[in-house]
Design an enzyme around this catalytic site. Structure first.
Site, short mmCIF file in Angstrom:
data_model
loop_
_atom_site.label_atom_id
_atom_site.label_comp_id
_atom_site.label_asym_id
_atom_site.label_seq_id
_atom_site.Cartn_x
_atom_site.Cartn_y
_atom_site.Cartn_z
N SER A 117 0.84 -1.20 0.00
CA SER A 117 0.00 0.00 0.00
C SER A 117 0.88 1.25 0.00
O SER A 117 1.65 1.46 -0.93
CB SER A 117 -0.96 -0.04 1.19
OG SER A 117 -1.86 1.04 1.14
N THR A 118 0.81 2.06 1.05
CA THR A 118 1.55 3.33 1.10
C THR A 118 3.05 3.09 0.90
O THR A 118 3.65 2.30 1.62
CB THR A 118 1.32 4.03 2.45
OG1 THR A 118 -0.07 4.07 2.73
CG2 THR A 118 1.90 5.43 2.43
N HIS A 174 -2.84 -0.89 -3.23
CA HIS A 174 -4.02 -0.08 -2.97
C HIS A 174 -3.96 1.19 -3.81
O HIS A 174 -3.16 2.09 -3.54
CB HIS A 174 -4.11 0.29 -1.49
CG HIS A 174 -4.36 -0.88 -0.60
ND1 HIS A 174 -4.06 -0.87 0.74
CD2 HIS A 174 -4.89 -2.11 -0.85
CE1 HIS A 174 -4.40 -2.04 1.27
NE2 HIS A 174 -4.90 -2.80 0.33
N ASP A 223 -4.42 -5.07 6.04
CA ASP A 223 -4.82 -5.86 4.88
C ASP A 223 -3.71 -6.84 4.52
O ASP A 223 -2.55 -6.46 4.37
CB ASP A 223 -5.12 -4.94 3.70
CG ASP A 223 -5.79 -5.67 2.54
OD1 ASP A 223 -6.38 -6.74 2.77
OD2 ASP A 223 -5.71 -5.17 1.41
#
Length: 353
Positions: A164-165, A191, A287
């Site tokens: 993600s990030t 994401h 997640d």
């Protein structure tokens, strides 16, 4: 108190973002700027903790300003990006250049989008502010490939990556290290909303020996190819006529993230059982935790990125603290580790973003 500088050429956006952020007791808007040149001056003068930076601006655009800021006065930057293909491409370049994350906006429905992104923007600002010391030490020492852990998993049928990030820069370290003769497919959930995943896939493809594509409905799963989940849709597998697995991209189930790492991990595990090599890298939240747990229960292997090289040590922390990691590695070692685990020789000098 988290001190934020807002940079946007739209007076409405500057005001709306200011009201949105100042409504939170932990955040203070210390200033605004109308273009890249003014942003550089304000960063130097105000020394904010975080900058929100528009991509498209007059005089000096956000990408040019970002590169100057990273070179002269490094500070965490969140890009505010339009939901267009051009905006997506510029955002991918910005993430390569040092931006830690981005927030999409739709110019035609700005007021609606502003209300929708408030919670997400505040979460990102607070998380990035808490992990800011990590931003200065994302890179560890150059990997000693001979000293990589003794680990073989040649029976693996797929590599599954969740991130993600900080993911686009991380993926640009990992995927180019995988050789063209990789004997298994690679599936990635990053994401991101639509448009942005297509641009990311194109960028990774340009850097890698492997072919990287944004996954599409009905694509056959083939060894030596990388499939990136499309923004706004999950990435799952199913067998058709009992033979080759093919990709599906449903919008269901409803999950916090779409695409979801958990959904992808669970689907890959259903198809390949324990013959899955899973990787969980930088990102906020949890997640991937339940999917990693399922993969481990079936005999698969799970690798997590270490804290020192994560932009946000959230997703890999959740997996590691649950005792599910078979190896915890710095970013630079993950690609070579995956290749060697499958009996391949990694690309000697993967492209560094």
């Amino acid at each position: 108190m988290i001190r934020v500088l807002i940079v946007d050429d739209s007076a409405f956006m500057r005001k709306a973002l200011s009201i949105m952020l100042e409504g939170d007791p932990e955040v203070e808007v210390v200033g605004t700027a109308r273009d890249g040149l003014e942003a550089i001056e304000k960063v130097r003068e105000l020394k904010p903790d975080i900058v929100t930076l528009d991509v498209e601006m007059p005089r000096m655009d956000g990408l040019t300003a970002l590169r100057r800021i990273m070179r002269e006065h490094p500070v965490p930057v969140i890009m505010v990006s339009s939901l267009t293909q051009e905006g997506a491409q510029a955002t991918i370049e910005a993430l390569e250049a040092g931006a830690v994350d981005f927030i999409p906006k739709q110019h035609s429905y700005v007021s609606i989008e502003i209300s929708r992104i408030r919670a997400e923007l505040l979460e990102k600002i607070k998380t990035i502010a808490r992990t800011r010391p990590l931003l200065t030490r994302r890179r560890s020492a150059a990997p000693d490939t001979e000293a990589l852990p003794a680990f073989r998993f040649r029976e693996a049928r797929a590599i599954a990556i969740g991130v993600s990030t900080g993911g686009p820069r991380a993926l640009q370290q990992v995927i180019p290290a995988l050789p063209a003769d990789l004997p298994v497919p690679v599936l990635i959930v990053q994401h991101m909303p639509p448009h942005f995943t297509r641009s990311l896939a194109e960028r990774l493809n340009s850097l890698s020996p492997l072919t990287v594509v944004e996954a599409e409905e009905g694509m056959p799963l083939e060894p030596g190819r990388v499939f990136l989940a499309p923004g706004g849709r999950h990435l799952v597998l199913e067998r058709r006529n009992g033979h080759v697995p093919v990709i599906r991209t449903p919008v269901e189930p409803a999950t916090l993230h779409r695409p979801s790492v958990d959904v992808m991990f669970q689907s890959v595990c259903q198809i390949f059982g324990g013959k899955v090599l899973a990787v969980v890298m930088t990102g906020m939240g949890r997640d991937g935790l339940e999917g990693a747990r399922l993969i481990k229960q079936h005999g698969g292997k799970v690798i997590t990125q270490d804290e020192a090289t994560c932009v946000v040590y959230g997703m890999p922390r959740a997996v590691a603290e649950a005792g599910l990691s078979d190896a915890v590695l710095p970013l630079e070692q993950i690609g070579p580790f995956l290749a060697r685990s499958l009996g391949c020789t990694p690309v000697a000098q993967p492209v560094s973003p």
